[in-house]
Enzyme design. Structure first.
Site, PDB file in Angstrom:
ATOM      1  CB  THR A 168     -46.933 -12.805  51.730  1.00  0.00           C
ATOM      2  OG1 THR A 168     -47.732 -13.182  50.585  1.00  0.00           O
ATOM      3  CG2 THR A 168     -46.841 -13.986  52.682  1.00  0.00           C
TER       4      THR A 168
ATOM      5  CG  ASN B 107     -42.288 -28.254  67.450  1.00  0.00           C
ATOM      6  OD1 ASN B 107     -43.320 -28.011  68.047  1.00  0.00           O
ATOM      7  ND2 ASN B 107     -42.024 -27.793  66.251  1.00  0.00           N
ATOM      8  CB  CYS B 108     -42.851 -27.399  73.144  1.00  0.00           C
ATOM      9  SG  CYS B 108     -43.260 -26.089  71.980  1.00  0.00           S
TER      10      CYS B 108
ATOM     11  CE1 TYR C 210     -52.581 -15.524 101.293  1.00  0.00           C
ATOM     12  CE2 TYR C 210     -54.495 -14.397 102.221  1.00  0.00           C
ATOM     13  CZ  TYR C 210     -53.301 -15.083 102.397  1.00  0.00           C
ATOM     14  OH  TYR C 210     -52.833 -15.328 103.649  1.00  0.00           O
TER      15      TYR C 210
ATOM     16  N   GLY D 298     -46.050 -18.062  61.808  1.00  0.00           N
ATOM     17  CA  GLY D 298     -45.097 -18.864  62.583  1.00  0.00           C
ATOM     18  C   GLY D 298     -43.679 -18.324  62.581  1.00  0.00           C
ATOM     19  CG  ASP D 299     -40.781 -20.651  64.716  1.00  0.00           C
ATOM     20  OD1 ASP D 299     -41.610 -20.076  65.442  1.00  0.00           O
ATOM     21  OD2 ASP D 299     -40.149 -21.664  65.069  1.00  0.00           O
TER      22      ASP D 299
ATOM     23  CE1 TYR E 274     -54.490 -13.691  54.953  1.00  0.00           C
ATOM     24  CE2 TYR E 274     -54.779 -14.905  52.904  1.00  0.00           C
ATOM     25  CZ  TYR E 274     -55.178 -13.916  53.779  1.00  0.00           C
ATOM     26  OH  TYR E 274     -56.271 -13.135  53.477  1.00  0.00           O
TER      27      TYR E 274
ATOM     28  CE  LYS F  39     -49.948  -4.764 101.368  1.00  0.00           C
ATOM     29  NZ  LYS F  39     -49.096  -4.311 102.487  1.00  0.00           N
TER      30      LYS F  39
ATOM     31  CG  ASN G  28     -54.596 -14.710  45.798  1.00  0.00           C
ATOM     32  OD1 ASN G  28     -55.713 -14.451  46.237  1.00  0.00           O
ATOM     33  ND2 ASN G  28     -54.164 -14.240  44.641  1.00  0.00           N
TER      34      ASN G  28
HETATM   35  P1  FAD Z   1     -42.842 -25.649  62.808  1.00  0.00           P
HETATM   36  O1  FAD Z   1     -43.695 -26.058  63.925  1.00  0.00           O
HETATM   37  O2  FAD Z   1     -41.373 -25.867  62.928  1.00  0.00           O
HETATM   38  O3  FAD Z   1     -43.369 -26.348  61.521  1.00  0.00           O
HETATM   39  C1  FAD Z   1     -42.808 -26.119  60.272  1.00  0.00           C
HETATM   40  C2  FAD Z   1     -42.898 -27.377  59.448  1.00  0.00           C
HETATM   41  O4  FAD Z   1     -42.797 -27.014  58.099  1.00  0.00           O
HETATM   42  C3  FAD Z   1     -41.745 -28.342  59.708  1.00  0.00           C
HETATM   43  O5  FAD Z   1     -42.229 -29.573  60.161  1.00  0.00           O
HETATM   44  C4  FAD Z   1     -41.062 -28.471  58.355  1.00  0.00           C
HETATM   45  O6  FAD Z   1     -40.642 -29.776  58.091  1.00  0.00           O
HETATM   46  C5  FAD Z   1     -42.132 -28.035  57.407  1.00  0.00           C
HETATM   47  N1  FAD Z   1     -41.616 -27.467  56.170  1.00  0.00           N
HETATM   48  C6  FAD Z   1     -40.686 -26.486  56.020  1.00  0.00           C
HETATM   49  N2  FAD Z   1     -40.497 -26.210  54.730  1.00  0.00           N
HETATM   50  C7  FAD Z   1     -41.301 -27.026  54.032  1.00  0.00           C
HETATM   51  C8  FAD Z   1     -41.536 -27.209  52.659  1.00  0.00           C
HETATM   52  N3  FAD Z   1     -40.893 -26.493  51.752  1.00  0.00           N
HETATM   53  N4  FAD Z   1     -42.434 -28.135  52.277  1.00  0.00           N
HETATM   54  C9  FAD Z   1     -43.099 -28.861  53.211  1.00  0.00           C
HETATM   55  N5  FAD Z   1     -42.917 -28.729  54.517  1.00  0.00           N
HETATM   56  C10 FAD Z   1     -42.025 -27.826  54.933  1.00  0.00           C
HETATM   57  N6  FAD Z   1     -41.810 -22.742  71.720  1.00  0.00           N
HETATM   58  C11 FAD Z   1     -42.427 -22.386  72.847  1.00  0.00           C
HETATM   59  O7  FAD Z   1     -43.170 -21.404  72.832  1.00  0.00           O
HETATM   60  N7  FAD Z   1     -42.237 -23.072  74.018  1.00  0.00           N
HETATM   61  C12 FAD Z   1     -41.426 -24.160  74.078  1.00  0.00           C
HETATM   62  O8  FAD Z   1     -41.287 -24.777  75.146  1.00  0.00           O
HETATM   63  C13 FAD Z   1     -40.741 -24.550  72.906  1.00  0.00           C
HETATM   64  N8  FAD Z   1     -39.905 -25.611  72.923  1.00  0.00           N
HETATM   65  C14 FAD Z   1     -39.319 -26.005  71.752  1.00  0.00           C
HETATM   66  C15 FAD Z   1     -38.470 -27.109  71.782  1.00  0.00           C
HETATM   67  C16 FAD Z   1     -37.879 -27.546  70.603  1.00  0.00           C
HETATM   68  C17 FAD Z   1     -36.959 -28.720  70.647  1.00  0.00           C
HETATM   69  C18 FAD Z   1     -38.134 -26.869  69.388  1.00  0.00           C
HETATM   70  C19 FAD Z   1     -37.505 -27.325  68.106  1.00  0.00           C
HETATM   71  C20 FAD Z   1     -38.954 -25.752  69.359  1.00  0.00           C
HETATM   72  C21 FAD Z   1     -39.538 -25.316  70.543  1.00  0.00           C
HETATM   73  N9  FAD Z   1     -40.370 -24.196  70.548  1.00  0.00           N
HETATM   74  C22 FAD Z   1     -40.979 -23.807  71.709  1.00  0.00           C
HETATM   75  C23 FAD Z   1     -40.613 -23.417  69.329  1.00  0.00           C
HETATM   76  C24 FAD Z   1     -41.898 -23.851  68.648  1.00  0.00           C
HETATM   77  O9  FAD Z   1     -41.891 -25.220  68.472  1.00  0.00           O
HETATM   78  C25 FAD Z   1     -42.007 -23.115  67.321  1.00  0.00           C
HETATM   79  O10 FAD Z   1     -42.067 -21.745  67.586  1.00  0.00           O
HETATM   80  C26 FAD Z   1     -43.240 -23.527  66.531  1.00  0.00           C
HETATM   81  O11 FAD Z   1     -43.275 -24.894  66.299  1.00  0.00           O
HETATM   82  C27 FAD Z   1     -43.259 -22.780  65.193  1.00  0.00           C
HETATM   83  O12 FAD Z   1     -44.318 -23.214  64.420  1.00  0.00           O
HETATM   84  P2  FAD Z   1     -44.220 -23.158  62.829  1.00  0.00           P
HETATM   85  O13 FAD Z   1     -45.495 -23.706  62.310  1.00  0.00           O
HETATM   86  O14 FAD Z   1     -43.798 -21.814  62.411  1.00  0.00           O
HETATM   87  O15 FAD Z   1     -43.016 -24.119  62.480  1.00  0.00           O
END
Ligand code: FAD
Length: 562
Positions: free
Chosen positions: A275, A43-44, A428, A284-285, A281, A436, A279
């Site tokens: 959590t 995604n990044c 360096y 991520g975001d 965990y 420095k 059972n």
């Molecule tokens: P995600 O990687 O978002 O994965 C979560 C997945 O869960 C999604 O695909 C979603 O569809 C799926 N999902 C959600 N609910 C359900 C459900 N109920 N059932 C099934 N599947 C589900 N971070 C950086 O550190 N550096 C960067 O340069 C950076 N650039 C980014 C650029 C963009 C455009 C974006 C969108 C994000 C960026 N990030 C960056 C943030 C980084 O991508 C996220 O912090 C990271 O992907 C989080 O990981 P995650 O597993 O928590 O969530």
């Protein structure tokens, strides 16, 4: 067959957890559900695919369901949304988005990594077809397709965060005129205002129309957005809109299942990333984490923590207890040749939390000035006043920003002090650094402040400085004021002439020295103090830090020498 682990979300945290679990044991049955069509995509990298820097879509697919099965024996089910968790029965309800079939899947352990979704502001016109957000490949495909077929010439980006800036750069790359509208007085919230101001100037110089302290109140058009109405009353013509106002944790599924949610809205986990159900965990975001420096409950949606948490959750499930020690928010963004990076606590937070902190600004070169191609960076260090511990750092510059922020991030992790920064022995040779290094220099300056050798004054206590009616003493060379500008009301005595002109400087008056970046000012400060001048301060970061802020600061009265 061993225990069965079900994972919700197949990108950063989820895919990391799955792969690590398999590396730890061949016995687990691993089922990974992903709502979208792709797993483990970068995604990044999405903004760079929009601009064409990443030229092929397939390069963003780090793994596919087939490769995850072949290499890791992971049962990946895409277009499969987990719609409910039943913690009592240890089951999830899954909806197959292709067939609409709903079924249950049992688990011994569940890992939630559902991520965070873009915040969509509730404004008229937000649902029009040429309004985009960028979270996954499907969003990016629509955005890219619109750019290619709709040939927009004017894009509006709502929100000046990292994603907004990356998209802005990539739209500009495509020849599109870009306006960024940001609600607060600065872009990139993790930076302090004066550091963000450098980025503001850079964006404007590069043709971005940056509108601060404004919001979009409505998007107008029949079949697609044609105009955006702003809080200022202004209307601007737009062909497309990209939302970048932040994300909100996808904690709904956890909440409905009765799992505890933190005060920030993220899923509450303990230090083992468990959590409120032992059972289940979560990583991520979607989770609330402890800030590594302040211990505060925070949401820090970044890829590196998500990946590491996925791995740790797998360790814990596999019976290798591993604690997550917190997130410090190390991040970096590049925009039109400028790089801005940050780690740890910013000054805004330190002030809000009433921490006992100090700050220093430096503008070191990325490598030896005598070697071609050097470039100056602006570095802000935040440190504890009591023990000198490094609390945070921000760097903006064109070159060498990434390696310095990483050294400082490491220093924060290791609990190092500004005194330790002085001692770091870093690589360096003239093309790469200076004897420095900028990190050493920041350590020296901060240590000088803590030892009382350097009395700094800052742009944000400018009014207080001026209230003392100080002598504003410019110690740069004659031509510098002409070349760079100066602080109105100041008196110029070049540093090299200062010793001979001490008699011209009033002893009873506060003196505020400045030079271009702070170093010559410090030398002048040391000289004056040793000649009996007591009320001497040096402008931290010098004229270079002051300049982008000058229009916000009160003008000084004209200074006079004796
Ligand atoms: P995600 O990687 O978002 O994965 C979560 C997945 O869960 C999604 O695909 C979603 O569809 C799926 N999902 C959600 N609910 C359900 C459900 N109920 N059932 C099934 N599947 C589900 N971070 C950086 O550190 N550096 C960067 O340069 C950076 N650039 C980014 C650029 C963009 C455009 C974006 C969108 C994000 C960026 N990030 C960056 C943030 C980084 O991508 C996220 O912090 C990271 O992907 C989080 O990981 P995650 O597993 O928590 O969530």
């Amino acid at each position: 067959m061993g225990k069965k682990v079900v994972i919700v979300g197949g990108v950063a945290g989820g895919a990391s957890a799955a792969a690590r679990l398999r590396r730890l044991s061949e016995e687990f049955e691993i089922v990974l559900f992903e709502r979208g069509a792709d797993v483990s995509f970068a995604n990044c990298g999405l903004p760079y695919y929009v601009g064409g820097v990443i030229d092929a879509r397939k390069k963003l697919l780090v793994q596919t369901p087939v490769s995850l099965f072949k290499r890791f024996n992971i049962n990946v089910r895409t277009l499969s949304e987990v719609t409910r968790i039943n913690p009592q029965k240890k089951e999830v309800e899954v909806k197959n988005l292709k067939t609409s079939e709903v079924y249950s899947e049992s688990y011994d352990f569940l890992v939630l990594s559902p991520g965070a979704r873009p915040i969509i502001p509730e404004i008229p016109g937000i649902n029009l077809p040429n309004v985009f957000s960028v979270r996954n490949l499907a969003d990016t495909d629509s955005l890219k397709q619109f750019i290619e077929t709709g040939k927009p010439s004017k894009a509006l980006i709502i929100g000046g965060g990292f994603i907004g800036l990356e998209i802005a750069e990539n739209m500009k790359e495509k020849g599109v005129e870009v306006t960024i509208v940001e609600l607060t007085n600065q872009i990139m919230a993790p930076l302090d205002f004066e550091m963000a101001s450098i980025v503001h100037d850079h964006l404007r110089k590069n043709g971005i129309n940056l509108l601060l302290k404004q919001s979009v109140t409505a998007l107008e058009g029949d079949t697609r957005v044609r105009k955006a109405r702003l809080s200022s009353g202004e209307e601007i013509d737009v062909d497309m809109v990209v939302l970048g106002i932040g994300v909100t944790p996808e904690s709904g599924l956890a909440k409905e299942a009765g799992l505890a949610i933190g005060s920030t809205g993220g899923i509450l986990v303990d230090e083992y990333l468990r959590t409120s159900d032992p059972n289940i965990y979560a990583v991520g975001d979607a989770i609330q984490v402890k800030h590594f420096v302040t211990g505060q409950d925070v949401l820090i949606p970044l890829a590196s923590p998500a990946n590491k948490q996925g791995r740790l959750a797998a360790d814990n499930i596999a019976g290798r207890p591993a604690k997550y020690k917190g997130t410090q928010g190390t991040s970096i963004v590049g925009t039109m040749g400028l790089v801005a990076a940050t780690t740890g606590v910013n000054e805004k937070t330190a002030r809000k939390l009433k921490m006992n902190y100090g700050v220093c600004h430096t503008h070191p070169d990325d490598h030896a000035r005598y070697y071609p191609g050097f470039s100056e960076m602006s570095l802000k260090l935040i440190f504890a006043r009591d023990d000198g511990r490094v609390l945070g750092a921000q760097i903006v510059g064109k070159q060498g920003v990434d390696k310095r922020i990483d050294v400082l991030a490491t220093a924060i992790r290791a609990g190092m002090t500004v005194y330790d920064l002085q001692e770091l022995e870093l690589a360096y040779a003239p093309p790469f650094s200076s004897a420095k290094d900028p990190v050493n220099m920041a350590g020296y300056v901060a240590a000088n402040i803590l030892k009382g050798d350097y009395a700094p004054c800052y742009w944000d206590n400018w009014d207080e400085v001026l209230s003392e009616n100080p002598l504003l003493l410019d110690v740069r060379m004659d031509k510098e004021a002409e070349k760079f500008g100066t602080i109105p009301g100041s008196v110029l005595i070049p540093l090299n002439d200062l010793r001979e002109k001490l008699a011209e400087i009033p002893k009873d008056k506060p003196i505020m020295i400045f030079c271009q970046v702070g170093l010559r000012g410090y030398i002048a400060e040391r000289m004056l103090k040793q000649h009996g001048f007591t009320k001497v301060r040096n402008l931290c970061g010098g004229y270079k830090t002051y300049k982008p802020l000058a229009k916000l600061l009160k003008p000084a009265k004209a200074s006079e020498t004796a």
